[in-house]
Design an enzyme around this catalytic site. Structure first.
Site, PDB file in Angstrom:
ATOM      1  N   CYS A 187     -13.764 -42.301  41.330  1.00  0.00           N
ATOM      2  CA  CYS A 187     -14.697 -42.965  40.408  1.00  0.00           C
ATOM      3  C   CYS A 187     -16.144 -42.804  40.873  1.00  0.00           C
ATOM      4  O   CYS A 187     -17.073 -43.121  40.129  1.00  0.00           O
ATOM      5  CB  CYS A 187     -14.363 -44.448  40.269  1.00  0.00           C
ATOM      6  SG  CYS A 187     -12.723 -44.733  39.584  1.00  0.00           S
TER       7      CYS A 187
ATOM      8  N   HIS B 193     -14.956 -42.875  29.635  1.00  0.00           N
ATOM      9  CA  HIS B 193     -13.842 -43.600  29.026  1.00  0.00           C
ATOM     10  C   HIS B 193     -14.103 -43.853  27.537  1.00  0.00           C
ATOM     11  O   HIS B 193     -15.254 -43.905  27.105  1.00  0.00           O
ATOM     12  CB  HIS B 193     -13.649 -44.969  29.700  1.00  0.00           C
ATOM     13  CG  HIS B 193     -13.320 -44.906  31.155  1.00  0.00           C
ATOM     14  ND1 HIS B 193     -12.106 -44.475  31.627  1.00  0.00           N
ATOM     15  CD2 HIS B 193     -14.058 -45.201  32.255  1.00  0.00           C
ATOM     16  CE1 HIS B 193     -12.104 -44.525  32.950  1.00  0.00           C
ATOM     17  NE2 HIS B 193     -13.274 -44.952  33.360  1.00  0.00           N
TER      18      HIS B 193
END
Lengths: 136, 136, 136, 136, 136, 136
Positions: F34, F42
């Site tokens: 991440c 997303h």
């Protein structure tokens, strides 16, 4: 008797739609907010479908464990938590539209599926937009 | 290389299944509780799929914004929050079964999709019942 | 130890949002296209949740077959393929908003669930809009 | 004009993947944890699709009530809450892989669908793995 | 400020609902087709929810990677592709109803979640039946 | 009688999890992939839930059109097709974890919901990971 076996997978990625050889105005006109220079991103949901005869020994067209591993190695490991434009070589010079991504995924997997089997890939860019390529 | 681009949409509508030229008994026999004279209704969920070559300039088969606008103007604005039997001219004399609705939707959209592209429409009447028409 | 047992169900219905004691202009201002005089409709999706202690004999809080039958008799048989305004007595004088429907469903089921159990009902009017009532 | 009408259904069942004529080692190598001698199980989700012309009288390709009843009688009553290996005669000598199950379902339904209609069956073994057979 | 972090997971298993100390007739009366002596099975879908304060250093309540690993080690590895009655010690003498399974899962996870955090577990036995336990 | 009204919405965005005041090694240890310096992204799916009494005039707790417009103006227009770290002021100095994003969304909406109503926001970062904040 040919049966289609399908397996779902997913990866998250950032991307930006634009052409380096176009002006920013031209990119904005065609790609709108998808041309944000700072990128945006998606949860890509993938369905990989392999069609072939049922092996009379095993009752499988393809072991979904094998199919799942192929997707993991060739697609998820390459695309997940990546910036498609900057981190994935296939899109260094290719605009990462859903259409182009699904063709690249199909080509990467095709090499690993036996030639007497058909391959189809569906890619959801969002829950409302998706694309399908079957190599035709 | 032909890719299919799909876009989901939805509309809510009331309808009643029956034929004006049949007796109520005949309508009840064939259409059961779908022949309620006071109507019932559904959340119709729609998938519109356009298949064509990828434009090498844009990487698009069709811009999903354009596809989404076509669906809004020609389908959602015409059908959403309507009574299909009473408010939608195409069903004045045509029984609004899912089969007939999906053909009408296909015909309304076909006029606005370039002739070298294929069109397929899937219509969910409920989450458990759906129909598909590809113009064949 | 209290566990919640939930069961999904569904019904299709037509309805119209309006007040008989308001002018049509007033109804249009507040209810917009939901005030179509010819009605529109939805696939209502329902989740009924019962919370209570686990019966040590059976391992059940409530047998989901019993819960499912209660929903069928008291809700589905009463609402499915109906026009809520015209066919369902509870809405003869009550505007069938999702909020009012979920309260009516809760009240109809509450009478049939043992008093030492809690009841909560969630009603999806569309896949994007839903309401919940727990009797408080 | 041919339209496809699809209906979803479901059943729960236990099964085990293995061949009686193989050693346990061979079964473990090919079928892994699916070869648990005590069985495991799934919620199988089924989509049955019938393609044919629209009856101009009714507006139906096939009444979904009739299709739903066919699925109930021939598939759900035979498979639901069963052990596929032990309780279902078709799998007494046939390994109940998803591929073999979908072919058996197709064959059981094919006898009850008019010959001028096409039949396709999709079977989800899990939300991530599914198979499709169209009789070709 | 307390936020709930939820993670979904899944496992497939066979089970049978019955009490050894009851007659078969009594088991059939209460558990119906769930009392099939040859077992049936489900795809169990799990949501594990942890509520706590946000760590100002990381911005996490709990790292979902850690939560996902806990679920894998303590639940999926113990239950997946198993027969709950025969292979899982917790159900040797406990009827594996959804209610009892969700309590066992909660208890197994509770030991590994810091005491200042709340834990809630939801278990889908089928897409239409589910249970929730929050330890109260 | 208090009813909860919920509305779903969505936005797509890129982000990166890291702290500027940490070394890259420290960021990698805590945030793993991440922490990709080129970002990932997303499809964020949002549920906004408002709890209050039913207005006896309208039958509404809150008009979902008003709720939907609030979400569009304050959340979708601010976050959709953006890079959360670079384009959204709230995350200039705040790590855009799902936990922090859901609190920011709740705070932005809270100002526009009447004080006698409760507000809860659920944010799906992926179909498998989600967070909920109710302002407590």
């Amino acid at each position: 008797m040919r049966v289609t076996v399908s397996r779902k997978a997913h990866f998250n990625a950032a991307h930006r739609l634009y052409r380096k050889d176009w002006s920013n105005e031209q990119n904005d006109t065609i790609f709108g907010k998808c041309n944000n220079a700072n990128f945006h991103g998606h949860n890509y949901e993938l369905t990989v479908s392999v069609t072939g005869g049922i092996d009379p020994e095993t009752g499988y067209v393809i072991d979904t464990k094998i199919l799942s591993d192929l997707i993991k190695v060739h697609i998820e490991d390459a695309f997940d938590h990546k910036n498609l434009n900057l981190d994935v070589p296939e899109f260094a010079e290719l605009n990462p539209t859903a259409e182009n991504i699904v063709v690249v995924i199909w080509q990467k997997l095709r090499a690993h599926i036996h030639a007497d089997k058909d391959l189809e890939v569906t890619l959801y860019e969002t829950p409302r937009n998706f694309v399908t390529f079957k190599g035709e």
